[in-house]
Scaffold this motif. Structure first.
Motif, PDB file in Angstrom:
ATOM      1  N   GLU A  55      28.607 -86.056 -31.661  1.00  0.00           N
ATOM      2  CA  GLU A  55      27.547 -86.920 -31.777  1.00  0.00           C
ATOM      3  C   GLU A  55      27.776 -88.364 -31.512  1.00  0.00           C
ATOM      4  O   GLU A  55      27.139 -89.049 -30.932  1.00  0.00           O
ATOM      5  N   VAL A 114      26.989 -89.021 -27.984  1.00  0.00           N
ATOM      6  CA  VAL A 114      25.715 -88.705 -27.499  1.00  0.00           C
ATOM      7  C   VAL A 114      24.994 -89.775 -26.619  1.00  0.00           C
ATOM      8  O   VAL A 114      24.709 -89.916 -25.488  1.00  0.00           O
ATOM      9  N   SER A 119      24.371 -89.533 -22.695  1.00  0.00           N
ATOM     10  CA  SER A 119      22.978 -89.726 -22.205  1.00  0.00           C
ATOM     11  C   SER A 119      22.783 -90.978 -21.198  1.00  0.00           C
ATOM     12  O   SER A 119      22.172 -90.436 -20.179  1.00  0.00           O
ATOM     13  N   THR A 144      23.089 -75.625 -32.516  1.00  0.00           N
ATOM     14  CA  THR A 144      23.860 -75.409 -31.343  1.00  0.00           C
ATOM     15  C   THR A 144      23.870 -73.796 -30.998  1.00  0.00           C
ATOM     16  O   THR A 144      23.999 -73.638 -29.799  1.00  0.00           O
ATOM     17  N   SER A 153      23.727 -75.703 -21.463  1.00  0.00           N
ATOM     18  CA  SER A 153      23.749 -76.318 -22.839  1.00  0.00           C
ATOM     19  C   SER A 153      24.810 -77.446 -22.852  1.00  0.00           C
ATOM     20  O   SER A 153      25.954 -77.054 -22.498  1.00  0.00           O
ATOM     21  N   LEU A 154      24.811 -78.611 -23.146  1.00  0.00           N
ATOM     22  CA  LEU A 154      25.878 -79.605 -23.355  1.00  0.00           C
ATOM     23  C   LEU A 154      26.069 -79.873 -24.796  1.00  0.00           C
ATOM     24  O   LEU A 154      25.310 -80.188 -25.762  1.00  0.00           O
ATOM     25  N   ILE A 155      27.315 -79.227 -25.098  1.00  0.00           N
ATOM     26  CA  ILE A 155      27.846 -79.712 -26.654  1.00  0.00           C
ATOM     27  C   ILE A 155      28.622 -80.871 -26.526  1.00  0.00           C
ATOM     28  O   ILE A 155      29.732 -80.895 -26.140  1.00  0.00           O
ATOM     29  N   ILE A 156      28.125 -81.772 -27.016  1.00  0.00           N
ATOM     30  CA  ILE A 156      28.665 -83.179 -26.973  1.00  0.00           C
ATOM     31  C   ILE A 156      28.750 -83.666 -28.719  1.00  0.00           C
ATOM     32  O   ILE A 156      27.892 -83.736 -29.240  1.00  0.00           O
ATOM     33  N   LYS A 162      20.640 -81.062 -24.121  1.00  0.00           N
ATOM     34  CA  LYS A 162      21.284 -81.474 -25.193  1.00  0.00           C
ATOM     35  C   LYS A 162      20.290 -81.135 -26.313  1.00  0.00           C
ATOM     36  O   LYS A 162      19.339 -81.878 -26.502  1.00  0.00           O
ATOM     37  N   HIS A 163      20.732 -80.287 -26.952  1.00  0.00           N
ATOM     38  CA  HIS A 163      20.043 -79.518 -28.348  1.00  0.00           C
ATOM     39  C   HIS A 163      20.636 -80.549 -29.318  1.00  0.00           C
ATOM     40  O   HIS A 163      21.518 -81.307 -29.552  1.00  0.00           O
ATOM     41  N   SER A 164      19.751 -80.333 -30.431  1.00  0.00           N
ATOM     42  CA  SER A 164      20.320 -80.948 -31.941  1.00  0.00           C
ATOM     43  C   SER A 164      21.425 -80.013 -32.515  1.00  0.00           C
ATOM     44  O   SER A 164      21.752 -78.992 -32.150  1.00  0.00           O
ATOM     45  N   PRO A 165      22.285 -81.137 -33.067  1.00  0.00           N
ATOM     46  CA  PRO A 165      23.564 -80.472 -33.437  1.00  0.00           C
ATOM     47  C   PRO A 165      23.677 -79.448 -34.452  1.00  0.00           C
ATOM     48  O   PRO A 165      24.689 -78.662 -34.597  1.00  0.00           O
TER      49      PRO A 165
END
Length: 328
Positions: A60, A63, A67, A33, A55-58, A27-30
């Motif tokens: 905000e 999150v 998580s 991406t 990569s998890l595109i979630i 889960k990277h910083s938005p």
């Protein structure tokens, strides 16, 4: 993972994690991406099986809930986070509740300690690099500059002059040394920290305000007369703001250095290496660098103490974080 070094921050944990036989959900910083997706594609092109790193595109707002579910899932063995204390506290609590290992790298307010026998020119030059690299947006940037009284005036003069000489501009230009901050809210938070510090008695030596141009710019800033109780000394300043404090002797410098909730890195300057090491031994930090700036290097462990987190990345210690020791 955080946005400030969007490839390096992932690779430093992903490579040893994958090499020891694990898979990764990232889960990277938005706001990075694109970097997350590029890393996933890069590993596939390098020959790793698809989805070994995913990569998890979630969104905000989701999150926190996602998580919590992931960390509780029995297929998840451990969690690592680099980010804010708020996020680290939450993730660490979830990992603890699930009785799972965690590595937390939560930033810092590193001390840059200059003893009275130091080479002032070398120390002040290094201090500018240590504070203003990546526009100050790094957990290992030196943030508190603790100077022996007898050399404080000369160090401060040189440090301010060299700070004023920094080139602020287009980050793609080869001669630029200070670029913009990543987001408007972070610039505004930094300015609020400066204003609070001035209200608390700090002295503004240079900078101290946003730059009026398109983007999230802030002047390279130096504050003097700081110490415990001053915001720029007590809190992590994630941008181009340096806080100077002075002390009479080594004992007082040690006290100042330890007067922080953080304990990530330490840079200490002296012409007497044994003396520098003796002082460093009395200051709590994850790493100590003598006559050089704090940096992460794949050959040496990286991580913090106190509110800077726990666990280690890089080197043998970081590889072992991705394993369990098994006795035969």
């Amino acid at each position: 993972m955080p946005w400030n070094f969007p490839f390096w921050q992932v690779m430093r944990f992903a490579i040893p994690t994958l090499a020891t036989g694990n898979a990764v959900l990232l889960k990277h910083s938005p706001n990075v991406t694109g970097s997350a997706i590029a890393i996933e594609q890069l590993l596939v092109r390098a020959g790793f099986p698809p989805n070994l790193l995913t990569s998890l595109i979630i969104p905000e707002p989701e999150v926190a809930a996602v998580s919590e579910k992931l960390i509780a899932d029995p297929r998840i063995a451990a969690v690592t986070l680099t980010g804010s204390n708020r996020a680290g506290s939450s993730v660490g609590a979830l990992a603890g509740r699930a009785v799972k290992k965690s590595v937390l790298e939560l930033g810092g307010s590193d001390a840059f300690v200059v003893l009275d026998d130091a080479d002032v020119d070398a120390a002040s030059t290094a201090a500018v690099k240590a504070r203003f690299t990546n526009s100050g947006q790094s957990c290992v940037c030196a943030k508190r500059f603790l100077i022996a009284h007898s050399i404080a005036e000369e160090f401060t003069r040189q440090f301010v002059a060299k700070t004023r000489a920094l080139t602020v501009g287009d980050p793609t230009a080869p001669d630029t040394q200070i670029g913009p901050l990543s987001r408007a809210d972070l610039r505004d938070q930094l300015h609020l920290q400066v204003e609070k510090s001035l209200d608390q008695g700090a002295q503004l030596l240079t900078g101290g305000a946003p730059i009026d141009r398109p983007g999230n710019w802030y002047q390279p800033t130096v504050l003097a007369a700081t110490g415990p109780g001053v915001t720029a000394f007590d809190e992590e300043t994630f941008g181009p703001v340096a806080a100077i404090a002075t002390a009479a002797d080594d004992d007082s410098l040690v006290t100042l250095a330890n007067s922080s909730d953080y304990g990530l890195g330490l840079s200490i300057w002296s012409t007497d290496t044994d003396r520098a090491i003796a002082v460093a031994r009395r200051i709590t930090s994850g790493a100590a660098f003598v006559n050089t700036i704090v940096a992460s290097d794949p050959r040496v462990p990286f991580g913090g103490t106190k509110q800077s987190g726990h666990g280690r990345e890089l080197a043998t210690a970081g590889i072992r974080e991705s394993t369990n020791v098994r006795t035969y």
